[in-house]
Design a protein around this motif. Structure first.
Motif, short mmCIF file in Angstrom:
data_model
loop_
_atom_site.label_atom_id
_atom_site.label_comp_id
_atom_site.label_asym_id
_atom_site.label_seq_id
_atom_site.Cartn_x
_atom_site.Cartn_y
_atom_site.Cartn_z
N VAL A 57 50.69 22.80 4.58
CA VAL A 57 50.76 23.96 5.49
C VAL A 57 50.32 23.54 6.89
CG1 VAL A 57 50.47 25.86 3.88
CG2 VAL A 57 48.45 24.64 4.69
N THR A 58 50.78 24.28 7.87
CA THR A 58 50.33 24.08 9.25
C THR A 58 50.04 25.46 9.85
OG1 THR A 58 52.63 24.09 9.96
CG2 THR A 58 51.62 21.94 9.69
N PRO A 59 49.17 25.52 10.83
CA PRO A 59 48.80 26.83 11.39
C PRO A 59 49.90 27.42 12.28
CG PRO A 59 47.64 25.10 12.55
CD PRO A 59 48.41 24.43 11.47
N THR A 60 49.74 28.69 12.63
CA THR A 60 50.76 29.36 13.43
C THR A 60 50.92 28.72 14.80
OG1 THR A 60 48.97 30.93 13.72
CG2 THR A 60 50.85 31.68 12.43
N ARG A 61 49.78 28.42 15.43
CA ARG A 61 49.86 27.74 16.73
C ARG A 61 49.35 26.32 16.53
NH1 ARG A 61 46.34 29.17 19.83
NH2 ARG A 61 47.00 28.13 21.70
N ALA A 62 50.28 25.45 16.07
CA ALA A 62 49.86 24.10 15.70
C ALA A 62 49.79 23.19 16.92
CB ALA A 62 50.83 23.53 14.67
N VAL A 63 48.81 23.46 17.81
CA VAL A 63 48.71 22.69 19.04
C VAL A 63 47.64 21.60 18.95
CG1 VAL A 63 49.56 24.50 20.56
CG2 VAL A 63 47.14 24.43 19.99
N GLY A 64 46.99 21.51 17.79
CA GLY A 64 45.99 20.45 17.60
C GLY A 64 44.71 20.66 18.38
N ALA A 65 44.39 21.93 18.68
CA ALA A 65 43.14 22.21 19.40
C ALA A 65 42.10 22.75 18.41
CB ALA A 65 43.41 23.22 20.50
#
Lengths: 146, 454
Positions: B338-346
């Protein structure tokens, strides 16, 4: 500032206040001297709602200058020996050294490893017992005593 | 074809760097991992004390090469400067990146930190509050575990992997066990895989709950911290009830598993996990709508997708940047990363990633704890070899263990954990952010020092 601290320390020594019958508080400075990280995780949870270490008057403090007790975790690696001594020397009198679980009581890593090769259930459980300054087998106790 | 060429070719074919280590026998081995999860070792003899560096091809091999140099005296041509990593050189200029300029100064932090934190030293190069660069000097906790494991029986050597890190004890022990089994030609049967998966996921559950608590503590939200710390405690108690140990020590063995949870134990565990799921979900909802928490989670500490590929970031930190890589995809049935909704790596993405993976792990546990867990033994019949590789997903990312054996004894053991892979990413994430934000950025990774230092 330094004079003030020195004078306060002298006063503290001179009046040598006895500990109250029921200890009210103890400030603990934790130093990880090469633990497996389980002690740190348990120590963190000791302040969590299930244990609430503070209700016993036990508090983890940020500096050895504020501490009564130096709580050592880990077998004391070669690299942590000097920082550990620095922390100890920074503590005001009276001071005590305690260890968490079994790791630091084995002052060499080989002894620690021997103890770890057995399935160790007592180590790193939250039953860390504060003990008075430990008598270390392989290090001169003089280097460690006040 | 040289070692360097073979690595370059594999990388071009889509393989990833897994680990690099040296041995007493004068060779350097590089572990490569295919997109399908297969592993392969490339071996190169060390001629006249050095071999060509691969760090320009794979920056992720930087720490590995520095470690091989410090511990085994192997030189790496063109890795310049080859700074000490495990060795603690007192000369500052030897191990720090030179930073010059107006008003640039250094802030030295550690090895002893103000909280209950593992020991390690950070040297921040800053101008005002802005971080220009961080030099991390770990290995204060170096216990020489890999060396100490040499010569022990394969079954006994697991103690060194287990105690490398209490927080990743199952992951490290299971990686070691898999490596031994692959070297011994033992095949993991479904019952064994199931028992280990349950243990691995239990470890992940407490670890991710702990990480969310840490994020709350990093933003000064005591209520959130206490709530998730309480849930972490409940999982540790569940671990103790099921296996006799809060950190699941001693639950993984080479060649089998003696974990036995009867019907009552399994049912009780399911009930407790269902409760935990409800409580964690409600706690997470609170955090999602708590503006004082959310306002303190700006998009700082960025490790974006291209950084992930360059630095070799693994685990939740990589997935939070949208790189949906997870060793479990190859190991578990019906598993999708899974990856988060805002996958910006912050920072907020990495915190959310923990919650998403938590729901996933709880679901896996619910599915696997549908019947009693019985002792299981691995199957003979695989191909025996001198070297075995074990690779799995620890709570902090892909962990690899390589075991070389002579007969039934360990000749060389190398453990490269998710934390080891990710420390350079923490340094990268902190660069250009504010010095007072470092604790929060660091907590959003929540890496171990113990399994890096070994």
């Amino acid at each position: 500032m330094l004079t003030l601290l020195r004078d306060l320390r002298r006063t503290r020594r001179a009046i040598a206040l006895a500990a109250p019958d029921r200890g009210r508080s103890l400030a603990i400075r934790h130093v990880d001297a090469g633990s497996c990280n389980a002690c740190e995780h348990e120590l963190t949870l000791a302040s969590s709602p299930y244990y609430d270490l503070q209700r016993f008057g036990l508090g983890i403090v940020a500096s050895p200058r504020h501490a009564d007790v130096l709580l050592v975790t880990g077998p004391v690696t070669m690299r942590m020996w000097e920082p550990l001594l620095v922390a100890y020397n920074a503590m005001p009198e009276p001071r005590r050294v305690a260890d968490s679980a079994t790791a630091p009581s084995a002052a060499t890593s080989s002894a620690w490893l021997q103890s770890s090769s057995a399935r160790s259930t007592s180590c790193c459980q939250s039953t860390f017992a504060s003990q008075a300054a430990r008598r270390r087998r392989t290090r001169s106790p003089k280097r460690y005593s006040a | 074809m040289t070692h360097r060429d073979r690595v370059a070719e594999a990388l071009e074919a889509g393989w990833r760097f897994g680990a690099l280590y040296a041995t007493e026998g004068g060779v350097v081995r590089t572990l490569l991992v295919s997109p399908a999860g297969e592993t392969r070792l490339e071996t190169a003899p060390v001629e006249s004390g050095a071999l060509p560096s691969i760090v320009d091809l794979v920056p992720a091999a930087g720490w590995d090469e520095r470690e091989a140099h410090d511990l085994y005296g192997v030189g790496f041509d063109d890795h310049e400067p080859l700074r000490p990593l495990v060795d603690h050189d007192l000369d500052l200029a030897r191990w720090t990146v030179p930073i010059r300029g107006r008003d640039a100064y250094q802030v030295a932090v550690g090895p002893i930190h103000a909280g209950v934190i593992e020991s390690g030293h950070f040297r921040f190069h800053v101008v005002g509050d802005k971080i220009l660069h961080v030099d991390a000097r770990l290995f204060y906790k170096h216990r020489g575990l890999e060396k100490a494991a040499e010569g022990s029986k394969l079954e006994a050597g697991i103690a060194f992997a287990r105690r490398a890190c209490g927080a990743c004890s199952v992951a490290n022990s299971a990686a070691y066990a898999l490596a031994c089994e692959s070297a011994l030609g033992l095949r993991v049967v479904p019952d064994l895989a199931r028992a280990r998966t349950i243990l691995l996921e239990l470890e992940r559950v407490w670890s991710h709950l702990n990480d969310i608590a840490a994020a709350c503590s990093g933003t000064g939200l005591a209520a959130g911290n206490n709530r998730f710390a309480e849930l972490t405690e409940r999982v540790r108690r569940l671990n103790a009830t099921l296996t006799g140990h809060r950190f699941l020590f001693g639950t993984v063995q080479v060649g089998g598993s003696d974990a036995a949870f009867d019907d009552t134990a399994v049912r009780a565990a399911r009930a407790e996990l269902a409760h935990l799921r409800e409580a964690a979900a409600s706690g997470w909802r609170e955090l999602t709508f708590n503006s004082s928490f959310q306002d303190r989670l700006p998009d700082i500490g960025i490790v974006a997708a291209d950084d992930v590929h360059r630095l070799g970031t693994v685990g939740p930190a990589a997935r939070a940047a949208g790189v949906a890589e997870d060793v479990r995809t190859h190991a578990y049935d019906d598993f999708e990363a899974v990856t988060p909704t805002r996958a910006v790596g912050a920072v907020p993405a990495r915190v959310e990633q923990r919650a998403l993976e938590l729901w996933q792990s709880l679901e896996i546990l619910e599915r696997l704890l549908d019947r009693p867990v019985v002792p299981a033994a691995a199957d003979r019949g695989g191909v025996e070899g001198e070297i075995g590789v074990g690779r799995l997903e620890s709570p902090r990312g892909a962990t690899s263990c390589i075991v070389e054996r002579v007969g039934d004894r360990v000749a060389r053991m190398h453990l490269r954990t998710g934390s080891y892979a990710n420390w350079p990413s923490v340094v990268h994430a902190a660069t250009d952010d504010l010095f007072p934000d470092f604790p929060l950025i660091n907590k959003s990774f929540e890496l171990c020092y113990a399994c890096v230092d070994r």
